[in-house]
Design a protein around this motif. Structure first.
Motif, PDB file in Angstrom:
ATOM      1  N   SER A  67       0.838  -1.201   0.000  1.00  0.00           N
ATOM      2  CA  SER A  67       0.000   0.000   0.000  1.00  0.00           C
ATOM      3  C   SER A  67       0.869   1.245   0.000  1.00  0.00           C
ATOM      4  CB  SER A  67      -0.909  -0.012   1.233  1.00  0.00           C
ATOM      5  OG  SER A  67      -1.744   1.117   1.259  1.00  0.00           O
ATOM      6  N   THR A  68       0.234   2.411   0.002  1.00  0.00           N
ATOM      7  CA  THR A  68       0.971   3.685   0.027  1.00  0.00           C
ATOM      8  C   THR A  68       1.551   3.938   1.413  1.00  0.00           C
ATOM      9  OG1 THR A  68      -1.123   4.795   0.481  1.00  0.00           O
ATOM     10  CG2 THR A  68      -0.364   4.798  -1.803  1.00  0.00           C
ATOM     11  N   THR A  69       2.639   4.675   1.456  1.00  0.00           N
ATOM     12  CA  THR A  69       3.365   4.893   2.718  1.00  0.00           C
ATOM     13  C   THR A  69       2.540   5.678   3.730  1.00  0.00           C
ATOM     14  OG1 THR A  69       5.464   4.845   1.549  1.00  0.00           O
ATOM     15  CG2 THR A  69       5.477   5.843   3.717  1.00  0.00           C
ATOM     16  N   SER A  70       1.803   6.668   3.275  1.00  0.00           N
ATOM     17  CA  SER A  70       1.059   7.517   4.217  1.00  0.00           C
ATOM     18  C   SER A  70      -0.236   6.880   4.704  1.00  0.00           C
ATOM     19  CB  SER A  70       0.740   8.867   3.566  1.00  0.00           C
ATOM     20  OG  SER A  70       0.040   8.671   2.355  1.00  0.00           O
ATOM     21  N   GLY A  71      -0.637   5.779   4.066  1.00  0.00           N
ATOM     22  CA  GLY A  71      -1.879   5.117   4.434  1.00  0.00           C
ATOM     23  C   GLY A  71      -2.854   5.114   3.267  1.00  0.00           C
ATOM     24  N   ILE A  72      -3.758   4.142   3.249  1.00  0.00           N
ATOM     25  CA  ILE A  72      -4.767   4.058   2.189  1.00  0.00           C
ATOM     26  C   ILE A  72      -5.585   5.345   2.185  1.00  0.00           C
ATOM     27  CG2 ILE A  72      -6.789   2.784   1.373  1.00  0.00           C
ATOM     28  CD1 ILE A  72      -5.662   0.377   2.983  1.00  0.00           C
ATOM     29  N   SER A  73      -5.770   5.939   1.014  1.00  0.00           N
ATOM     30  CA  SER A  73      -6.420   7.262   0.949  1.00  0.00           C
ATOM     31  C   SER A  73      -7.844   7.225   1.513  1.00  0.00           C
ATOM     32  CB  SER A  73      -6.424   7.809  -0.480  1.00  0.00           C
ATOM     33  OG  SER A  73      -7.162   6.961  -1.332  1.00  0.00           O
ATOM     34  N   GLU A  74      -8.605   6.143   1.218  1.00  0.00           N
ATOM     35  CA  GLU A  74      -9.976   6.065   1.760  1.00  0.00           C
ATOM     36  C   GLU A  74      -9.962   5.966   3.284  1.00  0.00           C
ATOM     37  OE1 GLU A  74     -10.229   2.857  -1.524  1.00  0.00           O
ATOM     38  OE2 GLU A  74      -8.588   4.064  -0.678  1.00  0.00           O
ATOM     39  N   GLU A 264       6.405  10.888   5.593  1.00  0.00           N
ATOM     40  CA  GLU A 264       6.309   9.915   4.504  1.00  0.00           C
ATOM     41  C   GLU A 264       7.703   9.472   4.043  1.00  0.00           C
ATOM     42  OE1 GLU A 264       3.796   9.250   0.391  1.00  0.00           O
ATOM     43  OE2 GLU A 264       3.882  11.241   1.280  1.00  0.00           O
ATOM     44  N   LEU A 265       8.596  10.422   3.881  1.00  0.00           N
ATOM     45  CA  LEU A 265       9.973  10.094   3.483  1.00  0.00           C
ATOM     46  C   LEU A 265      10.637   9.204   4.522  1.00  0.00           C
ATOM     47  CD1 LEU A 265      11.368  13.486   2.091  1.00  0.00           C
ATOM     48  CD2 LEU A 265      11.117  11.336   0.818  1.00  0.00           C
ATOM     49  N   TYR A 266      10.426   9.536   5.789  1.00  0.00           N
ATOM     50  CA  TYR A 266      11.082   8.796   6.868  1.00  0.00           C
ATOM     51  C   TYR A 266      10.547   7.368   6.967  1.00  0.00           C
ATOM     52  CZ  TYR A 266      13.466   8.234  11.364  1.00  0.00           C
ATOM     53  OH  TYR A 266      14.284   7.810  12.382  1.00  0.00           O
ATOM     54  N   LYS A 267       9.224   7.233   6.883  1.00  0.00           N
ATOM     55  CA  LYS A 267       8.615   5.900   7.032  1.00  0.00           C
ATOM     56  C   LYS A 267       9.001   4.967   5.878  1.00  0.00           C
ATOM     57  CE  LYS A 267       4.159   3.572   7.853  1.00  0.00           C
ATOM     58  NZ  LYS A 267       4.477   2.786   9.068  1.00  0.00           N
ATOM     59  N   GLN A 268       9.226   5.545   4.710  1.00  0.00           N
ATOM     60  CA  GLN A 268       9.679   4.723   3.579  1.00  0.00           C
ATOM     61  C   GLN A 268      10.958   3.957   3.933  1.00  0.00           C
ATOM     62  OE1 GLN A 268      10.091   7.329   0.214  1.00  0.00           O
ATOM     63  NE2 GLN A 268       7.880   7.664   0.012  1.00  0.00           N
ATOM     64  N   ASN A 269      11.753   4.547   4.800  1.00  0.00           N
ATOM     65  CA  ASN A 269      13.027   3.934   5.192  1.00  0.00           C
ATOM     66  C   ASN A 269      12.921   3.080   6.456  1.00  0.00           C
ATOM     67  OD1 ASN A 269      15.171   5.156   3.292  1.00  0.00           O
ATOM     68  ND2 ASN A 269      13.918   6.907   3.870  1.00  0.00           N
ATOM     69  N   ILE A 270      11.753   3.072   7.066  1.00  0.00           N
ATOM     70  CA  ILE A 270      11.574   2.253   8.272  1.00  0.00           C
ATOM     71  C   ILE A 270      10.868   0.940   7.928  1.00  0.00           C
ATOM     72  CG2 ILE A 270      10.496   2.102  10.554  1.00  0.00           C
ATOM     73  CD1 ILE A 270      10.712   5.076  10.824  1.00  0.00           C
ATOM     74  N   ASP A 271       9.605   1.047   7.485  1.00  0.00           N
ATOM     75  CA  ASP A 271       8.838  -0.175   7.242  1.00  0.00           C
ATOM     76  C   ASP A 271       7.943  -0.068   6.013  1.00  0.00           C
ATOM     77  OD1 ASP A 271       6.979   1.578   8.243  1.00  0.00           O
ATOM     78  OD2 ASP A 271       6.503   0.417  10.037  1.00  0.00           O
ATOM     79  N   LEU A 272       8.235   0.873   5.141  1.00  0.00           N
ATOM     80  CA  LEU A 272       7.547   1.053   3.864  1.00  0.00           C
ATOM     81  C   LEU A 272       6.116   1.550   4.017  1.00  0.00           C
ATOM     82  CD1 LEU A 272       8.342   0.855   0.896  1.00  0.00           C
ATOM     83  CD2 LEU A 272       7.314  -1.431   0.845  1.00  0.00           C
ATOM     84  N   HIS A 273       5.289   0.799   4.755  1.00  0.00           N
ATOM     85  CA  HIS A 273       3.921   1.264   5.019  1.00  0.00           C
ATOM     86  C   HIS A 273       3.318   0.443   6.151  1.00  0.00           C
ATOM     87  CE1 HIS A 273       1.685  -2.149   3.201  1.00  0.00           C
ATOM     88  NE2 HIS A 273       2.675  -2.184   2.320  1.00  0.00           N
ATOM     89  N   THR A 274       2.258   0.970   6.736  1.00  0.00           N
ATOM     90  CA  THR A 274       1.507   0.265   7.774  1.00  0.00           C
ATOM     91  C   THR A 274       0.710  -0.859   7.104  1.00  0.00           C
ATOM     92  OG1 THR A 274       1.369   2.298   9.062  1.00  0.00           O
ATOM     93  CG2 THR A 274      -0.236   0.590   9.587  1.00  0.00           C
ATOM     94  N   PRO A 275       0.570  -2.036   7.752  1.00  0.00           N
ATOM     95  CA  PRO A 275      -0.120  -3.156   7.110  1.00  0.00           C
ATOM     96  C   PRO A 275      -1.468  -2.784   6.492  1.00  0.00           C
ATOM     97  CG  PRO A 275       0.888  -3.900   9.136  1.00  0.00           C
ATOM     98  CD  PRO A 275       1.106  -2.416   9.069  1.00  0.00           C
ATOM     99  N   THR A 276      -1.646  -3.179   5.245  1.00  0.00           N
ATOM    100  CA  THR A 276      -2.849  -2.847   4.495  1.00  0.00           C
ATOM    101  C   THR A 276      -4.088  -3.495   5.111  1.00  0.00           C
ATOM    102  OG1 THR A 276      -1.392  -2.998   2.565  1.00  0.00           O
ATOM    103  CG2 THR A 276      -3.726  -2.678   2.125  1.00  0.00           C
TER     104      THR A 276
END
Length: 400
Positions: A67-74, A264-276
């Motif tokens: 999924s997207t790094t910042s979270g699912i848009s919906e 968003e930039l930082y999380k990309q380097n930690i765990d990519l995204h929160t579980p979908t």
């Protein structure tokens, strides 16, 4: 073997005293007033099962995918809707960011903002996991004592002014305005406005932890700081752990879009995204009103349990003790006579069958050796009564 290979940063990491106590009490006949666990009765397990069935049968192609790094848009749009229940308006999905619990949110925020030597302000006491993250950043701390109404704002302004005059302008204050963990205090609306004015005057950020904002059971919850903020200096965090289920490991941040982009930039380097999958479960829980319908049950249950604990403390604690009377949340904080060291008393208390968290862990300088945090959300009412009775006797014996 590995010690010689570890980075210098590892030496600053501290084990969570609460997690250590949970390990010590696991499988033993100990009444634990130590953890911050929600009552499992508040988990809407059947509703979550139905949601999982629907998500996996109808949306598995998305739910099991990256999924997207910042979270699912919906989902972020649903977080905007949920935020309205806390009086937060004028935001959109670009102001919101999904994290693996509010713990990850705090880790990211402090790592993005705090350099070694920066000045940060914390309440005394405050949430120990946040303190442990901050300690690893090696800042200069300013501690502000709690009163019955929250942080002492006169002390805050005095200390900030002194710090600025000494060339150390604070960068941020970490604050829990509602049902403070561990102190149990809730700031008034006027104090919230004044805190924002002080932050404006001396130009520092406010990191607001609103983990218990939905769990006020006496009267109405005051609006969070971010609802009063007009300049974008409040960074707000909250969590699903207390209002849905901690096993989902879901939290979120509301902040200025500029800061969200940095996250968003930082999380990309930690765990990519929160579980979908967990995001989609929580999204459906908001859409179906599961959380909104669950809140009155949680508040009612925790109010009953708080009353059991407070009544027991009134009966069994020595008259020299003081304790908070929280209007929400999960904790009572107690101040015992100065001669008692709650770290030293813990071993005896656990031998007698009761665990608590010594309060010094919640002070940046490990003061408060005569204090303790007591949890009322998880134990049964019978355990609360019995646990406080045993603890009261233990305190009395130590006073002798």
């Amino acid at each position: 073997m590995f010690e010689k290979f570890l980075s210098k940063d590892v030496t600053t990491l501290r084990s969570s005293e609460i997690r250590d106590l949970l390990k010590l009490t696991e499988g033993k006949k100990v009444i634990s007033l130590a953890g911050g666990l929600p009552d499992p009765k508040t988990f809407p397990a059947e509703e979550i099962r139905k949601i999982v069935d629907v998500v996996l049968s109808e949306k598995s192609d998305r739910a099991l995918q990256y999924s997207t790094t910042s979270g699912i848009s919906e989902f972020r749009k649903e977080l905007v809707n949920l935020s309205r229940y806390r009086g937060i308006t004028g935001i959109n999905e670009n102001n919101t960011f999904v994290t693996v619990g509010s713990q990850e949110a705090l880790f990211m925020i402090f790592n993005l903002l705090v350099d070694p030597g920066d000045t940060v302000i914390v309440e005394m006491p405050t949430y120990l996991a946040a303190l442990n993250i901050l300690r690893a950043r090696k800042p200069n701390f300013i501690g502000v004592h709690l009163t019955e109404k929250g942080p002492d704002l006169d002390e805050l302004e005095k200390k900030v002014k002194e710090s600025v005059n000494n060339g150390r302008k604070p960068k941020l204050m970490y604050v829990i305005p509602t049902a403070q963990n561990p102190g149990g205090t809730t700031m008034s609306l006027d104090d919230r406005k004044r805190l924002i004015e002080i932050a404006e005057k001396y130009d520092f950020l406010l990191v607001e932890d609103d983990a218990y904002g939905f769990l006020v059971f006496d009267g109405e919850a005051p609006p969070p700081l971010i609802a009063l903020d007009k300049s974008g200096r409040v960074i707000y965090t909250s969590t699903f752990s207390k209002i849905l289920a901690p096993g989902l490991r879901l939290g979120w941040v509301v902040a200025h879009e500029e800061f969200i982009r940095e996250m968003e930039l930082y999380k990309q380097n930690i765990d990519l995204h929160t579980p979908t999958l967990t995001q989609m479960i929580a999204m459906e829980a908001i859409r179906r009103g599961v959380i909104q319908n669950q809140l009155p049950l949680i508040r009612s249950l925790y109010k009953e349990k708080r009353d059991v604990m407070l009544n027991a403390i009134e009966r069994y604690f020595p008259k020299e003790a003081k304790w908070s009377k929280p209007v929400g949340g999960m904790f009572v904080f107690a101040w015992l006579p100065e001669k008692i060291d709650t770290v030293k008393m813990l071993e005896e208390s656990m031998k007698r069958g009761v665990a608590y968290v010594p309060g010094s862990s919640f002070y940046y300088d490990y003061s408060g050796r005569n204090t303790m945090r007591l949890n009322f959300s998880y134990p049964s009412k019978e355990e609360l009564e019995e646990g406080i009775k045993i603890l009261g006797q233990t305190i009395s014996d130590f006073l002798k």
